[in-house]
Write an enzyme that holds these catalytic residues in place. Structure first.
Site, mmCIF file in Angstrom:
data_model
loop_
_atom_site.group_PDB
_atom_site.id
_atom_site.type_symbol
_atom_site.label_atom_id
_atom_site.label_comp_id
_atom_site.label_asym_id
_atom_site.label_seq_id
_atom_site.Cartn_x
_atom_site.Cartn_y
_atom_site.Cartn_z
ATOM 1 N N LYS A 199 0.751 -0.832 0.005
ATOM 2 C CA LYS A 199 0.513 -0.504 -0.215
ATOM 3 C C LYS A 199 0.831 1.197 0.097
ATOM 4 C CE LYS A 199 -4.358 -1.561 1.393
ATOM 5 N NZ LYS A 199 -5.547 -1.194 2.502
ATOM 6 N N LYS A 202 -3.623 -11.212 -6.690
ATOM 7 C CA LYS A 202 -5.316 -11.148 -5.826
ATOM 8 C C LYS A 202 -6.359 -10.280 -6.155
ATOM 9 C CE LYS A 202 -5.655 -8.393 -2.203
ATOM 10 N NZ LYS A 202 -5.587 -8.050 -0.679
ATOM 11 N N LYS A 208 -10.147 -4.966 -4.396
ATOM 12 C CA LYS A 208 -10.952 -4.222 -4.833
ATOM 13 C C LYS A 208 -10.541 -2.538 -5.180
ATOM 14 C CE LYS A 208 -12.512 -2.690 0.463
ATOM 15 N NZ LYS A 208 -13.054 -3.939 1.325
HETATM 16 P P1 TYM Z 1 -10.055 -5.784 3.415
HETATM 17 O O1 TYM Z 1 -11.632 -4.745 3.723
HETATM 18 O O2 TYM Z 1 -9.365 -5.570 2.828
HETATM 19 O O3 TYM Z 1 -11.055 -7.229 2.745
HETATM 20 C C1 TYM Z 1 -12.659 -8.371 3.276
HETATM 21 C C2 TYM Z 1 -12.066 -9.136 4.043
HETATM 22 O O4 TYM Z 1 -11.630 -10.250 2.599
HETATM 23 C C3 TYM Z 1 -10.595 -10.851 2.349
HETATM 24 N N1 TYM Z 1 -10.618 -10.395 0.954
HETATM 25 C C4 TYM Z 1 -10.408 -11.744 0.004
HETATM 26 N N2 TYM Z 1 -10.278 -13.088 0.023
HETATM 27 C C5 TYM Z 1 -10.329 -13.391 -0.798
HETATM 28 N N3 TYM Z 1 -10.180 -13.389 -1.932
HETATM 29 C C6 TYM Z 1 -9.516 -12.360 -2.150
HETATM 30 N N4 TYM Z 1 -8.944 -11.401 -4.269
HETATM 31 C C7 TYM Z 1 -9.862 -11.714 -1.503
HETATM 32 N N5 TYM Z 1 -9.663 -9.832 -1.058
HETATM 33 C C8 TYM Z 1 -10.594 -9.098 0.321
HETATM 34 C C9 TYM Z 1 -10.183 -10.229 3.114
HETATM 35 O O5 TYM Z 1 -8.766 -10.921 3.564
HETATM 36 C C10 TYM Z 1 -10.627 -10.033 4.076
HETATM 37 O O6 TYM Z 1 -11.233 -11.059 5.050
HETATM 38 N N6 TYM Z 1 -8.035 -5.482 7.689
HETATM 39 C C11 TYM Z 1 -9.110 -5.483 6.862
HETATM 40 C C12 TYM Z 1 -10.187 -5.640 7.635
HETATM 41 C C13 TYM Z 1 -10.205 -5.680 9.333
HETATM 42 C C14 TYM Z 1 -10.352 -6.798 9.729
HETATM 43 C C15 TYM Z 1 -10.657 -6.590 11.593
HETATM 44 C C16 TYM Z 1 -10.672 -8.338 9.276
HETATM 45 C C17 TYM Z 1 -10.376 -5.228 9.754
HETATM 46 N N7 TYM Z 1 -10.565 -5.561 11.186
HETATM 47 C C18 TYM Z 1 -10.978 -7.193 12.472
HETATM 48 C C19 TYM Z 1 -10.929 -9.319 10.011
HETATM 49 C C20 TYM Z 1 -10.708 -8.850 11.980
HETATM 50 C C21 TYM Z 1 -9.196 -5.708 5.564
HETATM 51 O O7 TYM Z 1 -8.400 -4.712 5.188
HETATM 52 O O8 TYM Z 1 -10.026 -6.947 5.014
#
Ligand code: TYM
Length: 334
Positions: free
Chosen positions: A117, A199, A202
């Protein structure tokens, strides 16, 4: 203590930074739905994480509400689960500060997502971006979470949360539950449709790389028809076929078919047919979610009642942990 209180605790969240992708759904949200019947679950819209990269404030507000609506539309029950907005429970920020003092600079420097990032947003490598995994650790540790359903890309952050919890417990005695990740065996890493070595993210600038949960059916079909594959014309799950493996994974999740069944179904047929079938299966999987989200967004009062009530429920639990933590670190009681 009643039976309900002895159930394992699940916490997870998604950032409202842009629209939610098929990767987010398959890697995380879909599994949350299965967990709600077994565990005590908290599902958070992590808006404080989202501002680590610049957001348009008006859009962030819309995306936050839209994501909450989407949680409900995916089948999450806002009574059974605690579904709320992170910034509404200030204990997340408070615990995050305290945990900062138990997290090492070197540990955070090793986070691959920070490296990615900061390269991508070179003009805005702010302290929040660096510190982001500590806020994530606070989210999780605040609720004595046992299990965290996430995609593969969050594994390193979860490891950090475990290390911070263990370090704090080591200094102050048992305070935090050390959480376990739950990463699905199939679908933990959905790949970009334009570059299957990467990957699906979004924040990808190429719209053909990502399928969004709220995409129109014709756009979903277009994206799958353009998906990058290989030149073999064999639908088979094996090493070296990243594009086909990814499409087979998506199709398997959307239809419940095994990899062998899929390979048989498309034996001797070209990729054209296969891509159309994958696209159609995703359109059908997402149709009810899109329709329900659109319907919920027409009831802002209902959504407001959900996030307000649930923030109160979360605050009660969060405050219990914070009282303990403040005492352990030596703060004078208010
Ligand atoms: P974020 O918002 O980027 O993504 C949300 C969830 O989606 C999963 N994910 C994927 N899984 C499979 N294939 C992909 N291409 C893919 N892209 C995203 C991510 O692994 C995630 O589970 N830091 C986290 C959000 C967060 C969080 C937390 C999660 C904040 N606090 C506490 C769990 C517990 C994040 O940025 O996810």
């Amino acid at each position: 203590m009643d039976n309900n209180e002895r159930k394992k605790i699940v916490f997870s969240g998604v950032q409202p930074s842009g629209s939610i992708s098929l990767g987010n759904y398959i890697g995380a949200l879909r599994n949350w739905v299965d967990m709600q019947d077994i565990y005590n679950c908290l599902y958070c819209v992590v808006d404080m994480h989202a501002i680590t990269v610049r957001q348009d404030p008006k859009k962030l507000r819309e995306q936050t509400l839209s994501l909450l609506a989407l949680y409900i539309a995916c089948g999450l029950d806002p009574v059974k689960n605690i579904m709320y907005i992170q910034s509404h429970v200030p204990q997340h920020a408070e615990l995050s500060w305290i945990l900062n003092c138990y997290t090492m600079f070197g540990e955070l420097s090793r986070m691959t997502q920070f490296k990615d990032k900061s390269a991508k947003h070179a003009d805005n490598v702010n302290a929040g971006l660096f510190d982001y995994p500590v806020l994530m650790a606070a989210d999780i540790l605040l609720y004595k979470t046992d299990l965290v359903p996430i995609g593969h890309d969050q594994k390193q952050h979860l490891e950090l949360a475990r290390n911070v919890a263990e370090r704090f417990n080591g200094v102050h005695g048992n305070t935090f539950t050390v959480p376990e990740p739950f990463i699905p065996k199939v679908g933990g890493r959905i790949m970009s449709l334009a570059d299957p070595e990467k990957k699906m993210s979004k924040s990808d600038e190429n719209p053909n790389a990502i399928v969004l949960l709220l995409d129109k059916p014709e756009d979903i079909m277009k994206k799958f028809k353009r998906a990058v594959t290989d030149s073999e014309a064999v639908v088979e799950y094996r090493e070296g076929k990243a594009g086909i493996n990814n499409l087979m994974t998506i199709y398997s999740i959307a239809t419940g078919k095994t990899m062998d069944e899929i390979a048989n179904e498309f034996a001797g047929r070209g990729y054209g047919d296969f891509k159309v079938a994958v696209g159609e299966s995703v359109v059908e999987m997402l149709r009810p979610i899109r329709e329900k989200t659109e319907e919920l967004l027409k009831s802002p009062d209902y959504l407001e009642s959900i996030y307000k009530e649930n923030a109160l429920r979360a605050s009660v639990l969060a405050e219990r942990t914070m009282e303990k933590v403040r005492k352990k670190v030596g703060f004078v009681k208010k």
